[in-house]
Every structure is written in C-alpha cells, then in structure tokens.
Design a protein around this motif. Structure first.
Motif, mmCIF file in Angstrom:
data_model
loop_
_atom_site.group_PDB
_atom_site.id
_atom_site.type_symbol
_atom_site.label_atom_id
_atom_site.label_comp_id
_atom_site.label_asym_id
_atom_site.label_seq_id
_atom_site.Cartn_x
_atom_site.Cartn_y
_atom_site.Cartn_z
ATOM 1 N N GLU A 129 0.864 -1.129 0.110
ATOM 2 C CA GLU A 129 -0.208 -0.088 0.170
ATOM 3 C C GLU A 129 0.625 0.875 -0.017
ATOM 4 O OE1 GLU A 129 -3.292 -0.057 2.914
ATOM 5 O OE2 GLU A 129 -3.188 2.073 2.001
ATOM 6 N N ILE A 130 1.693 1.532 0.516
ATOM 7 C CA ILE A 130 2.937 2.844 0.760
ATOM 8 C C ILE A 130 3.540 2.269 -0.427
ATOM 9 C CG2 ILE A 130 5.010 3.126 1.995
ATOM 10 C CD1 ILE A 130 4.052 1.943 4.402
ATOM 11 N N GLY A 131 3.773 1.673 -0.951
ATOM 12 C CA GLY A 131 4.002 1.091 -2.036
ATOM 13 C C GLY A 131 3.637 2.314 -3.220
ATOM 14 N N ARG A 132 2.206 1.724 -2.602
ATOM 15 C CA ARG A 132 1.213 2.531 -4.762
ATOM 16 C C ARG A 132 1.590 4.171 -4.454
ATOM 17 N NH1 ARG A 132 -1.522 -2.733 -3.563
ATOM 18 N NH2 ARG A 132 -2.728 -1.412 -1.946
ATOM 19 N N THR A 133 1.741 4.692 -2.407
ATOM 20 C CA THR A 133 1.579 5.787 -2.568
ATOM 21 C C THR A 133 2.954 6.332 -2.872
ATOM 22 O OG1 THR A 133 -0.169 5.164 -0.148
ATOM 23 C CG2 THR A 133 1.182 7.629 -1.075
ATOM 24 N N ALA A 134 3.538 5.365 -2.801
ATOM 25 C CA ALA A 134 5.067 6.262 -3.168
ATOM 26 C C ALA A 134 4.676 7.063 -4.834
ATOM 27 C CB ALA A 134 5.988 5.468 -3.390
ATOM 28 N N ALA A 135 4.517 5.534 -5.695
ATOM 29 C CA ALA A 135 4.760 5.779 -6.903
ATOM 30 C C ALA A 135 3.479 6.756 -7.304
ATOM 31 C CB ALA A 135 3.963 3.990 -7.688
ATOM 32 N N GLU A 136 2.324 7.100 -6.922
ATOM 33 C CA GLU A 136 1.641 7.794 -7.195
ATOM 34 C C GLU A 136 1.803 9.556 -7.270
ATOM 35 O OE1 GLU A 136 -2.893 5.398 -5.332
ATOM 36 O OE2 GLU A 136 -2.388 7.465 -4.749
ATOM 37 N N ALA A 137 3.153 9.113 -6.228
ATOM 38 C CA ALA A 137 3.850 10.447 -5.357
ATOM 39 C C ALA A 137 5.077 10.963 -6.143
ATOM 40 C CB ALA A 137 3.910 10.863 -3.965
ATOM 41 N N ASP A 138 5.254 10.223 -6.804
ATOM 42 C CA ASP A 138 6.913 10.010 -7.653
ATOM 43 C C ASP A 138 8.050 9.963 -6.442
ATOM 44 O OD1 ASP A 138 8.106 9.057 -10.306
ATOM 45 O OD2 ASP A 138 8.153 11.435 -10.996
ATOM 46 N N VAL A 139 7.758 9.101 -5.849
ATOM 47 C CA VAL A 139 8.350 9.591 -4.458
ATOM 48 C C VAL A 139 9.674 8.098 -4.544
ATOM 49 C CG1 VAL A 139 8.397 9.471 -2.317
ATOM 50 C CG2 VAL A 139 7.408 11.112 -3.439
ATOM 51 N N TYR A 140 10.998 8.067 -4.629
ATOM 52 C CA TYR A 140 11.313 7.326 -4.407
ATOM 53 C C TYR A 140 10.749 6.152 -3.018
ATOM 54 C CZ TYR A 140 14.049 7.553 -8.666
ATOM 55 O OH TYR A 140 14.171 8.491 -10.018
ATOM 56 N N PHE A 141 10.885 4.510 -3.057
ATOM 57 C CA PHE A 141 10.549 4.105 -1.762
ATOM 58 C C PHE A 141 11.529 2.726 -1.389
ATOM 59 C CE2 PHE A 141 6.447 1.141 -0.210
ATOM 60 C CZ PHE A 141 7.756 1.046 1.007
ATOM 61 N N HIS A 142 12.387 2.951 -0.028
ATOM 62 C CA HIS A 142 13.139 1.764 0.341
ATOM 63 C C HIS A 142 12.024 1.232 1.521
ATOM 64 C CE1 HIS A 142 16.266 0.462 3.125
ATOM 65 N NE2 HIS A 142 16.323 0.028 2.171
ATOM 66 N N CYS A 143 12.847 -0.028 0.933
ATOM 67 C CA CYS A 143 12.360 -1.225 2.363
ATOM 68 C C CYS A 143 13.493 -1.543 2.905
ATOM 69 C CB CYS A 143 11.213 -2.121 1.367
ATOM 70 S SG CYS A 143 10.803 -3.013 2.784
ATOM 71 N N ASP A 144 13.325 -1.747 4.352
ATOM 72 C CA ASP A 144 14.915 -2.300 5.039
ATOM 73 C C ASP A 144 13.664 -3.619 5.134
ATOM 74 O OD1 ASP A 144 15.475 -3.990 6.406
ATOM 75 O OD2 ASP A 144 16.400 -2.735 8.328
ATOM 76 N N ALA A 145 14.506 -5.533 4.174
ATOM 77 C CA ALA A 145 14.057 -6.202 4.044
ATOM 78 C C ALA A 145 14.266 -7.731 5.050
ATOM 79 C CB ALA A 145 12.582 -6.997 2.577
ATOM 80 N N VAL A 146 15.242 -7.130 5.739
ATOM 81 C CA VAL A 146 16.746 -7.563 6.469
ATOM 82 C C VAL A 146 15.270 -8.717 7.102
ATOM 83 C CG1 VAL A 146 18.048 -8.073 7.801
ATOM 84 C CG2 VAL A 146 18.196 -6.145 6.106
ATOM 85 N N GLN A 147 14.398 -8.546 8.149
ATOM 86 C CA GLN A 147 13.981 -9.536 8.918
ATOM 87 C C GLN A 147 12.201 -9.812 8.842
ATOM 88 O OE1 GLN A 147 14.909 -11.287 11.494
ATOM 89 N NE2 GLN A 147 16.739 -9.166 11.920
#
Ligand code: PLP
Length: 396
Positions: free
Chosen positions: A166-184
């Motif tokens: 959901e946050i990814g969709r928000t980032a795409a709509e706003a044209d903002v890069y999106f990083h996710c720490d998926a280490v865990q």
C-alpha cells in the motif's frame, strides 16, 4: 566455558542464524581452491565471476528482481546506508525531504540522522500500539519536496509486518522513491519487489542461514544511486571493492534454500512460536505480548514480563542454556530501553522488562518444551528479587 551446543536452546534467530551446512559446503571451495579475483580476466578470475553471477541470480530470484538490479554489499547495514544516502545524494532537487518511521532499525534511523546533519528534513512517522505504521500517515507526511520513503517490512524486535504494497502505491502515485528494509522478512515469507512496489530493498545473508558480512541492495532499473564508497567499477559502478566471493556464494545458496523452504518452514516455526507464547502467557501472570499478534512473521514473539528486568532475565536464562534478547541498547554504560517498544507506547520499565524470542529452522519441539519448563521459574525468581510491583501501566 561455553555450553555444549547440543544442549543449548537458541531462541535468537532474528539476531543471526547458523550457516546452513549446504551453504558452508558451497562456500568452502572459494576460499583456497577457487580463490581468483572475480574481476581478473584469467580463468581463475572467471571461475569467481561465474560463481558471483550464479549467486546474483539466486538472490534476485528470492526477491523477484532482475539479476542486474542486485548490488552486493557487506550486509544489511551497508545496504540501508547505500539506499538512503545514495538515493538522496543522487537527487538534484534543491529542497529534500525524507519520510521514515520511528521503529526502523538503527541502520536506517542513523542513516536518516546523518542526512539531517546535511540539511535534509526527515519525518519519523509514529506507529500505533500494534507496531504497525498506518499507510495513511505516510501519505499525510508527503510534501512536494519529498524524495524518498523508507519503511521496513518486518520489524526486528516485534516481527510486525508493515503494509509495504500500500505504501508502494502511495510512493508511485507521488513519484517518490521507496526503500524497504526487508532484512527480517526475507527468507521468512515470499517477497516480490514488483508486488511490493519498492525501488530499493535491503537484504542480509546472515539472517537467512548464510554468512555474516554479506548482503544486497535491490536497485530498480532506472533508480538513480550515488555510490557511497569510491574505488573501482565493481557492481556496475554502484559499490566498489573486490567481491567477497565465498560470502556471496554462500548468500546465493542461502537464498536458493530460503526460496525453496520458507513457506513450509514458516508453518512449522509458527507452531513452535505460538506454543512458547501461549505457555508463557498462560502459566505466568502479568505477561503481555508486545505488538499486533495477527500481523507478524512466523518466528517472533516479544513478551513483557512485568516486574522482571529484561537484562537480568537474558543473563539468568543464558546461564540455563537459553539464548534470547532484549531490544535494549547499552550506551555509555546505561541500558536504554528499546526505541521500538517506546514507540508502541510502553513505559521505560515495561520496555526494559521485555524479551524477544525468535525461533528458526533448527528449533526442535524438545527445545520448546525445555524452554517452557525453564523460563517461568526463572521469571518468578527474578520477580521475587525485584522491588517493583507487577502492575502494568496498560493491559495489552
Ligand atoms: N535491518 C534490520 C531490520 C535488521 O534486523 C538488521 C540486523 O539486525 C539490519 C538491518 C542490519 O543487517 P546486518 O547485520 O547485515 O548489517
């Protein structure tokens, strides 16, 4: 003297995991036999290069990426730093704003603080008592000058899973890069960078039964990234330095095993975690589960044992052969309560009385039974020594 490994009950798989035998065997030839530098053009070097390429394919497959989008690093910490500093430095906007959350790992939080020292504004979005960020709060934090959002997938202390897609969709709509720490979350649940809508994603080998000191940053094709080290042209000019061939080979094997086994492992592991949690909350009074029980990775439980000090408990349990952890950090001699537990609304005392148990691939039913027998009397003993009352500030 160190306790015999066979007797030891290791319940700290979120801190690190043992290297899988098959991973170790895959790595061994690359120390002394096939030792070539993967950048050398002779055949010894090319052997290293093809091993690194094969590992890149496996790590890419674990997260649904293209191999060319995988940048090997020295671990999750470096991947997080490269993501935050590298993407912000690559942006040529004059005003820059970054959004992250209050419950990130220090690899992200301290990288964000380093950005603040350079004049970048950072919003730390808070979370509710469940330890889950509301994607609407991320949306509300957006500004015209926002260039990056960084939100972790699974929290290392609570295990809680964030609404990344959901946050990814928000980032795409706003044209903002999106990083996710998926280490865990890597290796604990299926991951797909396209389904999650991320541009950058961090993973670490030692959390998935691979070696320590190797990780990767996924960088979506077209995402600008300024390298944070200066050197040669390795990793397509994104991370210089002679490749850690044995480490990368081990990471590749660990990724391959994780992709194959993570869903079946998670089912078995959740049974152990739930039994441990139910027995501890059921047999002892005043034990509370921290974080949303319904939105967690399968292996983690974080419990507040009101009236018992977490540090003392970890030590007392270690003496009886159980490894677990507190989220507390020791800074300048004082024990600081976990920033994650404070962020979900625990008092400093409640946070200091909380322990994280994280089970894993090698956990056995017998270990869980023994842990259930050992932990309650140890908690009772420490409570009896504690001057504090058992009344919790809030019931969860
Ligand atoms: N991010 C999270 C969520 C972690 O749990 C950790 C390690 O505990 C890291 C980043 C750092 O990874 P590494 O130990 O590979 O540097």
């Amino acid at each position: 003297m160190l306790r015999a490994a066979a007797m030891h009950i290791y319940l700290d798989y979120n801190a690190t995991t043992p290297v899988d035998r098959a991973v170790l065997e895959a790595m061994l030839p690359y120390f002394a036999e096939n030792f070539g530098n993967a950048s050398s053009i002779h055949s010894s070097g090319q052997l290293g290069r093809s091993a690194v390429d094969a590992a890149r394919d496996s790590v890419a497959a674990l997260i649904g990426a293209k191999p060319a989008e995988v940048v090997f690093t020295s671990g999750g910490t470096e991947a997080d730093n490269l993501a935050l500093l590298g993407s912000v430095m690559a942006s040529n906007q004059s005003r820059k704003h970054v959004i992250t959350t209050a419950i990130e790992h220090h690899a992200v939080l301290n990288a964000a603080q380093a950005l603040e020292k350079q004049g970048i504004e950072v919003t730390y979005v808070s979370v509710g008592s469940g330890g889950v960020v509301d994607p609407q709060d991320i949306r509300r934090a957006l500004r015209p000058e926002t260039i990056l959002i960084s939100v972790m997938h699974a929290n290392n202390e609570l295990g809680t899973i964030q609404g990344i897609a959901e946050i990814g969709r928000t980032a795409a709509e706003a044209d903002v890069y999106f990083h996710c720490d998926a280490v865990q979350s890597a290796g604990k649940m299926p991951l797909d960078v396209n389904r999650l809508g991320v541009d950058l994603l961090s993973v670490s080998a030692h959390k998935i039964y691979g070696p320590k000191g190797v990780g990767a940053l996924y960088v979506r094709t077209g995402t600008p990234l300024e390298p944070q080290f200066h050197g040669g042209h390795h990793e397509r000019d994104r991370r210089p330095g002679t490749e850690n061939v044995p480490g990368i080979v081990g990471f590749g094997k660990a990724a391959e095993l994780a992709k194959m086994n993570c869903e079946t492992d998670a089912v078995r592991i959740a049974v152990f975690r739930d039994r441990l949690e139910e027995m501890l909350t059921g047999s002892l009074g005043s034990v509370y589960v921290n974080g949303d029980r319904g939105r967690r990775v399968a292996n983690t439980t974080n419990l507040a044992f009101a009236g018992a000090g977490g540090e003392a408990l970890v030590i007392a349990l270690d003496l009886q052969g159980i490894s677990c952890s507190t989220g507390a950090a020791c800074s300048s001699g004082a024990v600081e309560p976990s920033h994650v537990l404070l962020a979900i609304g625990l008092t400093a005392d409640e946070a200091r009385s909380s322990l994280r148990f994280s089970v894993g691939r090698a956990t056995t039913s017998d270990e869980i039974d023994r842990a259930i027998a050992i932990i309650p009397p140890t908690v009772e003993r420490l409570r009896a020594l504690s001057p504090r009352t058992l009344a919790p500030a809030h019931a969860r």
